[in-house]
Design an enzyme around this catalytic site. Structure first.
Site, PDB file in Angstrom:
ATOM      1  CG  ASN A  14      -1.994   0.988   1.261  1.00 32.25           C
ATOM      2  OD1 ASN A  14      -2.549   1.281   2.305  1.00 32.25           O
ATOM      3  ND2 ASN A  14      -2.359   1.546   0.116  1.00 32.25           N
ATOM      4  CG  ASN A  67      -8.275   8.261  -0.498  1.00 35.02           C
ATOM      5  OD1 ASN A  67      -7.673   7.348   0.041  1.00 35.02           O
ATOM      6  ND2 ASN A  67      -9.323   8.853   0.059  1.00 35.02           N
ATOM      7  CB  CYS A  76      -3.934   5.880   5.985  1.00 34.43           C
ATOM      8  SG  CYS A  76      -3.039   4.718   4.926  1.00 34.43           S
ATOM      9  CG  ASN A  78      -1.008  -0.498   5.266  1.00 32.21           C
ATOM     10  OD1 ASN A  78      -0.495  -1.322   6.007  1.00 32.21           O
ATOM     11  ND2 ASN A  78      -2.032  -0.791   4.476  1.00 32.21           N
ATOM     12  CG  ASN A 166     -10.598   4.743   7.665  1.00 26.16           C
ATOM     13  OD1 ASN A 166     -10.703   3.916   8.565  1.00 26.16           O
ATOM     14  ND2 ASN A 166      -9.622   4.681   6.795  1.00 26.16           N
ATOM     15  CG  ASN A 199     -12.108   2.342   3.242  1.00 25.33           C
ATOM     16  OD1 ASN A 199     -11.391   2.663   2.313  1.00 25.33           O
ATOM     17  ND2 ASN A 199     -12.313   3.140   4.287  1.00 25.33           N
ATOM     18  CD  GLU A 217      -7.047   1.378   0.958  1.00 23.08           C
ATOM     19  OE1 GLU A 217      -7.177   2.486   1.524  1.00 23.08           O
ATOM     20  OE2 GLU A 217      -5.951   0.810   0.808  1.00 23.08           O
ATOM     21  CB  CYS A 226      -6.781  -1.405   3.723  1.00 21.93           C
ATOM     22  SG  CYS A 226      -7.732  -0.113   4.566  1.00 21.93           S
ATOM     23  N   GLY A 227      -4.477  -0.992   6.392  1.00 20.44           N
ATOM     24  CA  GLY A 227      -4.269  -1.224   7.813  1.00 20.44           C
ATOM     25  C   GLY A 227      -5.519  -1.027   8.646  1.00 20.44           C
ATOM     26  CB  THR A 228      -8.060   1.686   8.905  1.00 19.10           C
ATOM     27  OG1 THR A 228      -8.232   1.881   7.496  1.00 19.10           O
ATOM     28  CG2 THR A 228      -7.156   2.776   9.471  1.00 19.10           C
TER      29      THR A 228
END
EC number: 5.1.1.7
Length: 288
Positions: A14, A67, A76, A78, A166, A199, A217, A226-228
């Site tokens: 990412n 984005n 975010c 990552n 998010n 997302n 995403e 996508c970390g979140t």
């Protein structure tokens, strides 16, 4: 013609263009267009978006993320790991534990350092938000939104909604490789029930401690990680009784693995790598 120095970094594939706003200047009114331009794979550098590492009044650094369509996100996962790596290695912070301001709030980062380089970053992402107002979603109700049906192409998909700063819609499937990522993903992302878009994650449970993960995403489309989203997936799995709270879960993303735990105390911890790809100078022109 304007220009700024950048570092391109990625967390499990990412990738974002990182700009040190302690040293660089980009006019506020140009940020959305610059993010779109620099992220373009054909005419820019190519990335999932642009992240600014900024001064903060409440933390050592502040992260702002855009984005690749120019829209600004609130958090975010990552990106936070990469910001943590950059901040430590560029001496914006002195300690291995420090805070980062985001539009979603302040998070705590802890970096693992070997020979002066950050090899791993752990982020305390805070507590998940589970009500419609917090996600946000249209409608009323204070209870978590768990396994609600969404009809698409004559098939019912049950999703669970979670915000990690998010919004995320988590869908459980038998095989992530067969999931309707590029079809259902954009439909659900832009559905009217999500006023800020959403997302979309597709999750395949492997066992009580592992899952496969794919993501569409918001504002970027298909990405490697996508970390979140990984955090939201673990929270949703626990809410649905598929995994146990307090355990560290391995999330297998397309770009690699993240370790996620939703602690008994309430916060979600994310641990994973952050890597530098390249550095350079980007030139751009904003048409009047």
């Amino acid at each position: 013609m304007s220009q700024f120095s950048f570092t391109k970094m990625h967390g499990l594939g990412n990738s974002y263009i990182y700009v040190n706003m302690f040293e660089e200047q980009i006019p506020e009114e140009d940020l959305a267009l610059v993010a779109e331009k620099v992220s373009n794979i054909n005419t820019g550098i190519g990335a999932d978006g642009m992240i600014l590492i900024c001064p903060s009044d409440v933390a050592p650094v502040k992260m702002r993320m855009f984005n690749n369509d120019g829209s600004e996100g609130k958090s975010c996962g990552n990106g936070l790991r990469c910001v943590a790596k950059y901040a430590y290695e560029h001496k914006l912070v002195e300690d291995t534990v420090f805070t980062i301001e985001t539009l979603a709030g302040i998070v705590t980062a802890e970096v693992t350092v070997e020979e002066g380089k950050v090899t791993l970053a752990k982020i305390d992402m805070g507590a998940p938000r589970l009500t419609r107002a917090e996600i946000p979603m249209l409608g009323e109700g204070e209870t978590p939104f768990i396994r609600e049906n969404f009809l698409y192409n004559n098939h019912r998909y049950a999703f669970t909604a979670v915000s990690m700063g998010n919004p995320h819609a988590v869908i459980f499937v038998d095989d992530v490789e067969q999931a309707p990522l590029t079809t259902l993903g954009p439909v659900l992302e832009t559905h009217e029930m999500f006023p800020e878009r959403v997302n979309v994650e597709f999750i395949e449970i492997l066992n009580e401690e592992e899952m496969n993960f794919r993501v569409w995403e918001r504002g970027s489309g298909v990405t490697q990680a996508c970390g979140t989203g990984a955090c939201a997936a673990v929270v949703a799995s626990i809410l649905n009784g598929k995994m146990e709270r307090g355990k560290e879960i391995t999330v297998h993303l397309a770009g690699g693995d993240l370790m996620i735990a939703w602690t008994e105390e309430g916060n979600v911890l994310m641990k994973g790598p952050a890597e530098v790809i390249c550095r350079g100078v980007y030139e751009y022109k904003i048409e009047a």
